[in-house]
Design a protein around this motif. Structure first.
Motif: not given
Lengths: 399, 399
Positions: A47-48, A51, A55-56, A59-60, A62-64, A273-275
């Motif tokens: 999982i790490r 993640a 987030l690479t 990433a943007a 996933a964070l939007q 969305i990150v998850d």
């Protein structure tokens, strides 16, 4: 100032399970009360790494803010799985949610009005009963045997009560661990399709089958395709990856999914969305099916240990049905024994469990109890069952 | 089969903003329609590092089921911030949610019955209006001036309508960008405290202040402490860190928070703990306040560019109030101009924006429009405003 709270919330019963969990939070408490997967088995490293990739790579994005329906790639993966299991499904027939609890909440919001009737197995999932109560639904239990609800009873109740929904946990149910037979599944799906009664198939435990072998088809797969299906399937990664990622889903006819998405938009816009992206990246190279099979085998081993330990204390009148998967053993205690009274005694011994009565929609069987076997190592399990048996014996000696 | 949907969901208007966003999804569309922070400014690397730590240190805990109220460390951090800003708050007075949209949903669930009256600014946040409608509330607009709602009007409406709630976005409001004066804040908090009307202070934009200088106190801080406060504060990390992490919160009297948590337990058990732990680890060593100040300055620069460009086209009758923070410029178009008709023309030019009418609870001013200035680089902004101005001029020439 004085606050006035809504009836729908102020009238909700606090969950007994939750109160139990709070009681059982002390370090020395041996708790069979929860319904937690074993965190020691979580694939933390994978999982790490997922993640880090989520987030690479894009990433943007996933964070939007994202679509209410959730990440499209994850929905596509779920559709491929559903198709492999016999049901054609498209991303438009799939909605990602905050765990399957939210999928249940949204289905109830979209498909019922206060005062409607919902049919349930008896006993059934406590948080579903609480939710139905909060939405002002009338809960009507269906008579069942170990193969599942009785089709004649379902038919009779559909005609007598005109229910708006049937809610079911047909595979390794909570709290009983029971699994409906294939024949019973077919009969009930046919009946609900003919009578146009939507079925919410809540399936958090289906993947936790202790031994390889034939799988009963999901109600959802029996309907063949999402289009026009009476079944809305509720799934989750909480028991196959990790609950903290809070990712569940609903699948069903596109019009139902659209209405649930509308309700979700007002509730929280969308889930994390990150998850969802972490899960997408995990699924890309982690052997999930093998991992889940290993976890399920380990849970089966613990279930067997729990059974052996319970049997070893030779308590007359104590019995249970052996589950083939899931997380719970459902006990019937010696006749006169009230499980809530037993719990008070048992907590003094340092052992927690959940009395069965709150899981009933109809007349509660007060001499029932639900024991979770997934959250404890062998040593604590043996000790816990020993103390639990002691508490029962003391009770029987006194009465 | 035929599905019957609930009135509460089937009757919900689809969000115009959402439809606009869908329209604006094409690559070449220059969109002022959304309300998105600029993903290029997200602190991606710091978030990635925080995620690695969150999934190393106490990873199993982050991935397991957690308390409905959310991660305790994050609640403690929020309480420390609130205390620094003037309001004593404890973790028991704080609930973490899936964005502040969910905090709003839960507050409405806990504090209203269908048929109740809610007072709002006019115009106000569209998704709040939709939510109130879905819960069967009667929305009553309060007359306002640029300093905020008129206290005499609030008083009169409280007496005439016995509202159950007052909903407000007092700082850099959506859609107007307006900010209530300190005096107005004090008057309205006092009034609502005296009349025992809970105030939902929705504050997604408060941190996005373009220039340093004196900050108006939040309504929440004017109440002094959570205990007995009329104010329930709704906050979010969506505009200060990233929306995809879906982490918002509510703060208020412990009894209100408890009821909201009860509603949340039935809705989704809890929000993503993984996301909450990522934020905890980010806050530990990322200079958030500095970062947010830089982002807000950049947004201020873009707002100024948008104003300059709009002014440069010298459109008679076009005007706006200059916001001191937030994400939106609220335009009043030349009198005869219907913004929805303008939108159709403007979309043909490749420019999207949101007409103002749907934001009104009372009589809509049809010649209003909301333009977002946070999501676009300078070149596209200049081009987009040029085409927008062209569309207006064509319209005026024709009429």
């Amino acid at each position: 100032m004085q606050y006035r709270f809504s009836e729908r919330v102020a009238g909700m019963q606090s969950s007994v399970i939750r109160d139990m969990l709070k009681l059982a939070q002390g370090k020395d408490m041996l708790s069979f009360a929860g319904g937690l997967p074993d965190a020691k088995l979580f694939p933390v490293e994978a999982i790490r790494e997922a993640a880090a990739r989520a987030l690479t790579d894009r990433a943007a994005e996933a964070l939007q803010y994202g679509p209410t329906e959730g990440d499209r790639q994850l929905r596509e993966w779920l559709c491929a799985q559903a198709s492999a299991a016999g049901t054609g499904a498209t991303p438009e027939e799939t909605l990602l949610t905050t765990g399957s609890q939210q999928a249940l909440d949204l289905a109830v919001r979209a498909l019922t009005e206060p005062g409607d009737v919902v049919l349930v197995e008896d006993p059934t999932y406590l948080a579903a009963l609480q939710l139905f109560g909060a939405y002002g639904l009338t809960v009507v239990p269906v008579a069942s045997d170990p193969d599942g609800p009785l089709p004649d009873e379902v038919k009779r109740l559909i005609q007598a009560k005109r229910p708006r929904l049937l809610y079911a946990v047909p595979t390794f149910g909570n709290p009983t661990g029971r699994t409906w037979s294939t024949e019973r599944r077919k009969a009930i799906v046919q009946l609900c399709a003919a009578e146009e009664i939507p079925v919410l198939e809540d399936d958090p435990y289906g993947a936790l089958r202790f031994e390889d072998g034939e799988r009963e088809p999901s109600l959802f797969s029996l309907a063949g395709s999402c289009k026009g299906s009476p079944v809305v399937y509720l799934g989750t990664f909480s028991k196959t990856i990790a609950p903290g990622l809070r990712t569940g889903w609903a699948m069903g006819d596109a019009s139902v999914i659209r209405m649930m998405a509308k309700a979700k938009q007002a509730s929280d816009l969308h889930s994390s969305i990150v998850d969802q992206r972490i899960i997408v990246h995990l699924l890309a190279d982690f052997p999930l099916a093998d991992y889940v099979r290993d976890v399920a085998r380990e849970y089966g081993r613990r279930m067997n240990l729990m059974q052996r330990e319970l049997a070893s204390h030779r308590i007359e009148g104590l019995r249970w049905e052996e589950p083939r998967g899931g997380m719970f053993l459902w006990l019937t205690l010696p006749d006169a024994l009230d499980a809530e009274a037993l719990l008070r005694a048992s907590l003094r011994q340092g052992v927690a469990f959940v009395p069965g009565a709150p899981f009933f929609a109809g007349v509660p069987e007060r001499n029932t109890a639900r024991l979770n076997f997934t959250g404890m190592d062998d040593e604590r399990m043996v000790k816990g069952i020993g103390l639990f048996a002691e508490a029962i014996n003391e009770f029987l000696a006194r009465s």
